[in-house]
Design a protein around this motif. Structure first.
Motif, PDB file in Angstrom:
ATOM      1  N   ALA A 299       4.184   3.695  11.221  1.00  0.00           N
ATOM      2  CA  ALA A 299       3.838   2.308  11.528  1.00  0.00           C
ATOM      3  C   ALA A 299       2.698   1.900  10.598  1.00  0.00           C
ATOM      4  O   ALA A 299       1.554   2.331  10.771  1.00  0.00           O
ATOM      5  N   LEU A 300       3.008   1.089   9.601  1.00  0.00           N
ATOM      6  CA  LEU A 300       2.027   0.780   8.567  1.00  0.00           C
ATOM      7  C   LEU A 300       0.802   0.051   9.121  1.00  0.00           C
ATOM      8  O   LEU A 300      -0.320   0.328   8.716  1.00  0.00           O
ATOM      9  N   GLY A 301       1.008  -0.858  10.049  1.00  0.00           N
ATOM     10  CA  GLY A 301      -0.107  -1.618  10.603  1.00  0.00           C
ATOM     11  C   GLY A 301      -1.098  -0.771  11.377  1.00  0.00           C
ATOM     12  O   GLY A 301      -2.253  -1.158  11.547  1.00  0.00           O
ATOM     13  N   ALA A 302      -0.665   0.380  11.852  1.00  0.00           N
ATOM     14  CA  ALA A 302      -1.542   1.268  12.632  1.00  0.00           C
ATOM     15  C   ALA A 302      -2.186   2.354  11.775  1.00  0.00           C
ATOM     16  O   ALA A 302      -3.065   3.067  12.247  1.00  0.00           O
ATOM     17  N   ALA A 303      -1.754   2.493  10.524  1.00  0.00           N
ATOM     18  CA  ALA A 303      -2.236   3.577   9.656  1.00  0.00           C
ATOM     19  C   ALA A 303      -3.440   3.131   8.842  1.00  0.00           C
ATOM     20  O   ALA A 303      -3.578   1.955   8.504  1.00  0.00           O
ATOM     21  N   ASP A 304      -4.300   4.086   8.512  1.00  0.00           N
ATOM     22  CA  ASP A 304      -5.372   3.825   7.556  1.00  0.00           C
ATOM     23  C   ASP A 304      -5.015   4.508   6.237  1.00  0.00           C
ATOM     24  O   ASP A 304      -4.026   5.248   6.147  1.00  0.00           O
ATOM     25  N   GLU A 305      -5.804   4.251   5.218  1.00  0.00           N
ATOM     26  CA  GLU A 305      -5.514   4.756   3.861  1.00  0.00           C
ATOM     27  C   GLU A 305      -5.404   6.280   3.824  1.00  0.00           C
ATOM     28  O   GLU A 305      -4.464   6.829   3.258  1.00  0.00           O
ATOM     29  N   ALA A 306      -6.362   6.966   4.426  1.00  0.00           N
ATOM     30  CA  ALA A 306      -6.360   8.428   4.369  1.00  0.00           C
ATOM     31  C   ALA A 306      -5.159   9.008   5.110  1.00  0.00           C
ATOM     32  O   ALA A 306      -4.518   9.953   4.626  1.00  0.00           O
ATOM     33  N   THR A 307      -4.830   8.456   6.261  1.00  0.00           N
ATOM     34  CA  THR A 307      -3.699   8.953   7.049  1.00  0.00           C
ATOM     35  C   THR A 307      -2.392   8.729   6.310  1.00  0.00           C
ATOM     36  O   THR A 307      -1.553   9.632   6.224  1.00  0.00           O
ATOM     37  N   LEU A 308      -2.207   7.528   5.770  1.00  0.00           N
ATOM     38  CA  LEU A 308      -0.976   7.224   5.040  1.00  0.00           C
ATOM     39  C   LEU A 308      -0.867   8.064   3.774  1.00  0.00           C
ATOM     40  O   LEU A 308       0.188   8.638   3.496  1.00  0.00           O
ATOM     41  N   THR A 309      -1.955   8.171   3.044  1.00  0.00           N
ATOM     42  CA  THR A 309      -1.938   8.985   1.815  1.00  0.00           C
ATOM     43  C   THR A 309      -1.609  10.438   2.131  1.00  0.00           C
ATOM     44  O   THR A 309      -0.807  11.061   1.430  1.00  0.00           O
ATOM     45  N   GLY A 310      -2.189  10.974   3.188  1.00  0.00           N
ATOM     46  CA  GLY A 310      -1.916  12.356   3.562  1.00  0.00           C
ATOM     47  C   GLY A 310      -0.457  12.590   3.912  1.00  0.00           C
ATOM     48  O   GLY A 310       0.141  13.586   3.493  1.00  0.00           O
ATOM     49  N   ALA A 311       0.143  11.673   4.651  1.00  0.00           N
ATOM     50  CA  ALA A 311       1.540  11.839   5.056  1.00  0.00           C
ATOM     51  C   ALA A 311       2.490  11.699   3.875  1.00  0.00           C
ATOM     52  O   ALA A 311       3.425  12.491   3.717  1.00  0.00           O
ATOM     53  N   VAL A 312       2.269  10.698   3.041  1.00  0.00           N
ATOM     54  CA  VAL A 312       3.139  10.495   1.877  1.00  0.00           C
ATOM     55  C   VAL A 312       3.002  11.681   0.925  1.00  0.00           C
ATOM     56  O   VAL A 312       4.003  12.192   0.398  1.00  0.00           O
TER      57      VAL A 312
ATOM     58  N   ASP B 184       0.835  -1.210   0.000  1.00  0.00           N
ATOM     59  CA  ASP B 184       0.000   0.000   0.000  1.00  0.00           C
ATOM     60  C   ASP B 184       0.866   1.254   0.000  1.00  0.00           C
ATOM     61  O   ASP B 184       0.604   2.210  -0.730  1.00  0.00           O
ATOM     62  N   PHE B 185       1.911   1.260   0.833  1.00  0.00           N
ATOM     63  CA  PHE B 185       2.829   2.399   0.891  1.00  0.00           C
ATOM     64  C   PHE B 185       3.430   2.641  -0.488  1.00  0.00           C
ATOM     65  O   PHE B 185       3.433   3.774  -0.987  1.00  0.00           O
ATOM     66  N   ARG B 186       3.927   1.581  -1.115  1.00  0.00           N
ATOM     67  CA  ARG B 186       4.543   1.680  -2.447  1.00  0.00           C
ATOM     68  C   ARG B 186       3.520   2.198  -3.460  1.00  0.00           C
ATOM     69  O   ARG B 186       3.825   3.073  -4.269  1.00  0.00           O
ATOM     70  N   ARG B 187       2.317   1.661  -3.437  1.00  0.00           N
ATOM     71  CA  ARG B 187       1.271   2.078  -4.379  1.00  0.00           C
ATOM     72  C   ARG B 187       0.974   3.566  -4.240  1.00  0.00           C
ATOM     73  O   ARG B 187       0.878   4.294  -5.234  1.00  0.00           O
ATOM     74  N   ILE B 188       0.831   4.023  -3.006  1.00  0.00           N
ATOM     75  CA  ILE B 188       0.520   5.439  -2.767  1.00  0.00           C
ATOM     76  C   ILE B 188       1.668   6.328  -3.232  1.00  0.00           C
ATOM     77  O   ILE B 188       1.467   7.306  -3.943  1.00  0.00           O
ATOM     78  N   ALA B 189       2.894   5.974  -2.851  1.00  0.00           N
ATOM     79  CA  ALA B 189       4.056   6.793  -3.237  1.00  0.00           C
ATOM     80  C   ALA B 189       4.224   6.840  -4.751  1.00  0.00           C
ATOM     81  O   ALA B 189       4.449   7.911  -5.321  1.00  0.00           O
TER      82      ALA B 189
END
Length: 112
Positions: free
Chosen positions: A80-93, A5-10
């Protein structure tokens, strides 16, 4: 969220190239690293403005922690990827990518 997911978003952001840095996948805009991924530890790292880092750590301390030492004091932030949701991770990246784009491309280092 997962490393995929991290890779996809980035990689969905304009002009991003995936490479490697110190044994980890990295993501660059204009040759400037804005994020790295350590799937073995289940985390990523985003380079944020210090104010953005402080806000995210305060809002979601289970997701965001400053990287120890000087890099962390300059905005490098573990996710921490396991603690993140899609919106939070997308916003940070996306915030890290925007900062890298605003700073502009780096010049390649001269090899000795």
């Amino acid at each position: 969220m997962t490393p995929d997911d991290f890779r996809r978003i980035a990689c969905s952001l304009a002009g991003v190239e995936e490479g490697a840095h110190m044994g980890h996948a990295d993501f660059r805009a204009g040759n400037r690293i804005f994020a790295t991924l350590d799937p073995d530890l289940g985390r990523g790292m985003v380079k944020l403005a210090v104010e953005e880092q402080e806000m995210r750590v305060a809002a979601a301390p289970a997701v965001f922690q400053p990287v120890p030492g000087g890099w962390g004091r300059s905005g490098a932030t573990h996710v921490a990827l396991g603690a993140a949701d899609e919106a939070t991770l997308t916003g940070a990246v996306t915030a890290a990518w925007r900062l890298a784009v605003a700073l502009g491309p780096t010049r390649p280092r001269k090899r000795k």
